[in-house]
Motif scaffolding. Structure first.
Motif: not given
Lengths: 219, 611
Positions: A11, A14, A19, A87, B6, B9-10, B15-16, B19-21, B23, B93-94, B96, B250-252
């Motif tokens: 994951k 992505w 980031d 992560v 998947q 996503l591109p 895309p983040a 996806t979840g994942g 912290w 998300l968790e 999917q 993981s993304t802003e």
């Protein structure tokens, strides 16, 4: 300055470059490894990633430079503490006390996996081998200044093709990664442009290893 | 081979988000789970992950060993198009897994213009929109959040609403569902039982009856359904669950920092403010608990910034004690602290300089009204002298940017009040000329006016909204009286606020309108790039609903209001009293200068109000 080698898979592919920097800053913090800060109006923790990577690309050879504030910590301990604070998908493979100058980083091995939902077209490997043996192969390149033409052949050292499964074809290539760099996905763009009947339904990209000008593994 | 999800996503932005994942995300073993909850936020990931309420309830639900609560956000337009093109259902998300596979589907709704997203997300999930079309225990849809203090516009689509703070009631709701599932109840039985949980409103147990002129006549209840649904509160915030092991995107995201809630409720009583009344009574956390939570938040998350949040942070009784402890901690660790929602008092000015949270760029005031008379009408206890003296000090200290927020269309507002805004701006410019130190850089004033939206459970809940034409006339009037080049004046189009007003005080007849608008493509209405007023206008016309009924008409004091059944603690008699005082331009002191008898203290069983 300390350098670490990490992989980015699953994951985590992505997560964008910016980031990922932020993610590392927080992971260092969580690991109890304070980073030195830049001396600006708005101080930022000092981490930098050698070769920014497009979103969606997987890698087993990413390099990140950082500087810790305070007493020295053994490399293995940095690795383990960071891995416990990262992560899934981002994993430190090794930490180095020092590293070569980044300007000597020259080549990148990458692997494109071309996925064909209805099976790999006949003769595909051979036809693609022929395509990448042409003396010149201009491909459109999008940049800040608009679309330009880029000949990918001078930036390409070698291309190997292999049909791994019924539905996938792997393309291994060594491409220049600095001054100027070739985005491995440009190889796919070449396929789309010159052999559109061989365009895959989906393409995955993985960075495999980085080298200096002489073909030695770069660290 | 890469799976179909998947492969989308591109081609989508950021895309983040899908996806979840991250912290701190909660992963569980499906085999050990009895209840799976898809917790939906009806806006994008960046907005939803900035919402503290969602983070709290995510933790509350996941603290139940046999419950797995996962997150779902509204996809951005590019992803929605891809999902529809590929006929892929919306996923959580968790795991999917598709949302339609979940036992319960929860929404937290804080903004009326997210109603279209609620329906659109259900539609993307492949879940029937109407509560009546979902016949079993699977896909029970429930909702909470401030908008559900008037839940009626969503009554057709949501099985039940959870009013007020959910730390305790959500656990009770899950208990009922656990029994229902174990004993294989019918949905009707479950709804009857869950309606017995205090704070739960089951709309299918009530039928509104309307007068020929359209006003609400009466509400017929199924026998046994509660006559009044009273919102829930947590009495002791020190002991309440608070997610210090926060999930770190993981993304802003919009508020990309640790967020520490100091207290709930507000002592001020600004008469236009829904949160100010509906979040009462005031309950605070102790500075010791806050300090511990702050350090845990920062250490577990790896964030280097923390915000102290509340409706009015200067009113936190122990602010000095807390900041005296936190500032040295933050300095030692190179963390930064931001303290929004400060009033223009002396301690706050001192604090601002100490935390340097306000970089030399930002000084924000929300006087809301241009004259003292009108500020008294709305009970906005901010004096012109406070604004001017703070500006003078700030200008002398090097600040050069001021943001000012006002509303237009407040009750009793005249052109004189509108021009009062221009006068205040003029006075600030004069102050700059006298006190500004960095004259070369120049002063910049950003002025914004909002179109007043009367909200339920406020003293202005009966008021007329002015017409969009009148709002625009007042905007232009103001603009004509702003002469200086250093003033940048933005006024938004009135369309969105008009719809917000319709839904804020709406009833069940709006259900078909929302559905029609969503069917024709309305979603992400809070985003300029997607908001389509024309779709809404067509939906009103097609459903034969006149938006003016809910906006410019105003509600009679004797009229039965769609939200009268919902009790937020503040009594209707108090709201009426406050309305009278507004028309007499009489201010009501804040709670600490004398209890005005709002009634919210009755929600407390053990502690006193604001102790």
């Amino acid at each position: 300055m300390t350098r670490l080698l990490f992989e980015k898979t699953g994951k985590a592919v992505w997560i964008s470059h910016l980031d990922l920097m932020r993610l590392f800053q927080r992971a260092f913090q969580r690991a109890g490894l304070p980073l030195t800060h830049t001396h600006g109006f708005n101080p930022r923790p000092s981490v930098s990633i050698a070769l920014p990577m497009s979103v969606g690309v997987e890698s087993g050879c990413e390099l990140l430079d950082f500087a810790l504030d305070g007493a020295a910590v053994p490399c293995e301990e940095i690795r383990d503490r960071l891995n416990a604070a990262l992560v899934s998908g981002v994993r430190i493979l090794r930490v180095y006390e020092d590293g070569q100058k980044l300007k000597n980083l020259a080549w990148l091995d990458c692997c494109l996996t071309l996925e064909y939902d209805h099976g790999v077209p006949p003769e595909a490997a051979g036809r693609l081998r022929a395509l990448f043996s042409r003396p010149s192969l201009p491909v459109q390149k999008k940049s800040k200044n608009g679309v330009t033409e880029q000949d990918i052949i001078p930036l390409l050292k070698r291309v190997e093709l292999e049909q791994a499964e019924e539905n996938t074809l792997t393309l291994l290539a060594r491409v220049r990664c600095q001054n100027p760099a070739l985005n491995p996905m440009q190889l796919l763009a070449a396929v789309d442009r010159y052999q559109p009947e061989l365009s895959p339904d989906f393409c995955r990209c993985r960075r495999v290893e980085v080298y200096d000008e002489n073909g030695n593994v770069f660290r | 081979m890469t799976d179909r999800k998947q492969r989308l996503l591109p081609a989508v932005q950021k895309p983040a988000r899908y996806t979840g994942g991250e912290w701190g995300e909660v992963q569980k073993n499906k085999d050990e789970i009895h209840i799976r909850v898809a917790f939906c936020f009806p806006d994008t990931y960046e907005i939803g992950m900035s919402n503290l309420g969602m983070r709290i309830l995510y933790g509350v639900m996941n603290n139940q060993p046999d419950v797995w609560c996962e997150r779902v956000f509204a996809p951005w337009g590019d992803m929605e198009a891809a999902l529809r093109r590929e006929a892929l259902p919306l996923w959580a998300l968790e795991s999917q897994d598709p949302v339609k596979d979940f036992d319960m589907i929860a929404f937290t709704i804080g903004y009326e213009m997210a109603y279209s997203n609620v329906l659109n997300m259900l539609d993307l999930a492949g879940v029937p929109l109407h509560a009546s079309e979902r016949t079993g225990l699977k896909n029970i849809v429930f909702a909470g959040g401030v908008c559900t203090f008037n839940p009626e516009p969503l009554a057709d689509f949501v099985d039940f609403f959870s009013l007020g703070e959910g730390e305790e009631s959500t656990v009770e709701i899950l208990d009922v569902y656990r029994r229902a599932k174990a004993e294989d109840w019918t949905k009707e039985w479950f709804l009857r039982e869950v309606a017995k949980v205090p704070g739960v409103y089951v709309p299918s147990l009530y039928t509104p009856v309307y007068e020929p002129d359209g006003r609400l006549k009466e509400i017929i209840r199924v026998e046994g359904a509660p006559e009044i649904v009273t919102k829930r509160i947590v009495e002791n915030l020190d002991e309440a669950y608070f997610p210090t092991k926060m999930l770190v995107p993981s993304t802003e995201i919009v508020h990309d920092r640790a967020n520490l809630e100091l207290f709930r409720g507000c002592i001020r009583g600004c008469r236009f403010c829904q949160a100010g009344f509906s979040c009462r009574p005031v309950r605070r956390k102790s500075p010791e608990v806050l300090y511990r939570q702050a350090t845990e938040l920062l250490e577990h998350s790896g964030n280097n910034e923390i915000t102290l949040s509340s409706l009015s942070t200067s009113d936190y009784k122990d602010l000095r004690e807390l900041t005296d402890a936190l500032i040295p901690y933050c300095e030692a660790h190179k963390f930064s602290m931001s303290v929004p929602s400060l009033r223009a008092d002396n301690f706050s000015r001192e604090l601002m300089e100490r935390v340097q949270a306000v970089r030399k760029s930002g000084l924000t005031f929300a006087p809301e009204a241009g004259t003292q008379r009108l500020r008294d009408v709305i009970n906005k206890n901010l004096q012109e002298e406070e604004i001017l003296s703070t500006c003078a000090i700030a200008f002398a200290g090097g600040w050069s940017h001021v943001k000012l927020y006002f509303m237009l269309g407040l009750p009793t507002e005249t052109d004189e009040d509108v021009l009062g805004i221009a006068e205040l701006v003029y006075k600030i410019i004069q102050l700059w000329k006298e006190n500004g130190v960095n004259r070369k850089r120049g002063l910049s004033i950003r002025l914004a006016t909002a179109y007043f939206v009367p909200k339920p459970h406020t003293p202005f809940q009966w008021e007329q909204q002015i017409t969009p034409q009148e709002y625009l006339r007042r905007c232009k009037l103001l603009k004509e009286h702003l002469y200086s080049k250093c003033v940048e004046y933005d006024y938004h189009s009135p369309d969105l606020s008009r719809l917000e007003a319709v839904f804020a005080r709406g009833d069940r007849r709006l259900g078909p309108v929302i559905e029609e608008a969503v069917r024709s493509g309305a979603r992400l209405d809070g985003w300029d790039e997607y908001f389509r007023y024309d779709l809404w206008q067509e939906a009103f016309a097609k459903c034969g609903v006149d938006p003016n009924f809910y906006t410019v008409r105003g509600y009679g004091e004797e009229e039965l209001l769609p939200w009268d059944m919902m009790d937020v603690g503040v009594s209707k008699a108090f709201l009426l009293r406050e309305r009278r005082r507004a028309y007499e331009s009489r201010v009501t002191p804040d709670c600490r200068h004398g209890c005005a008898g709002c009634g919210a203290n009755c929600l407390l069983k053990e502690a006193g109000c604001d102790d």
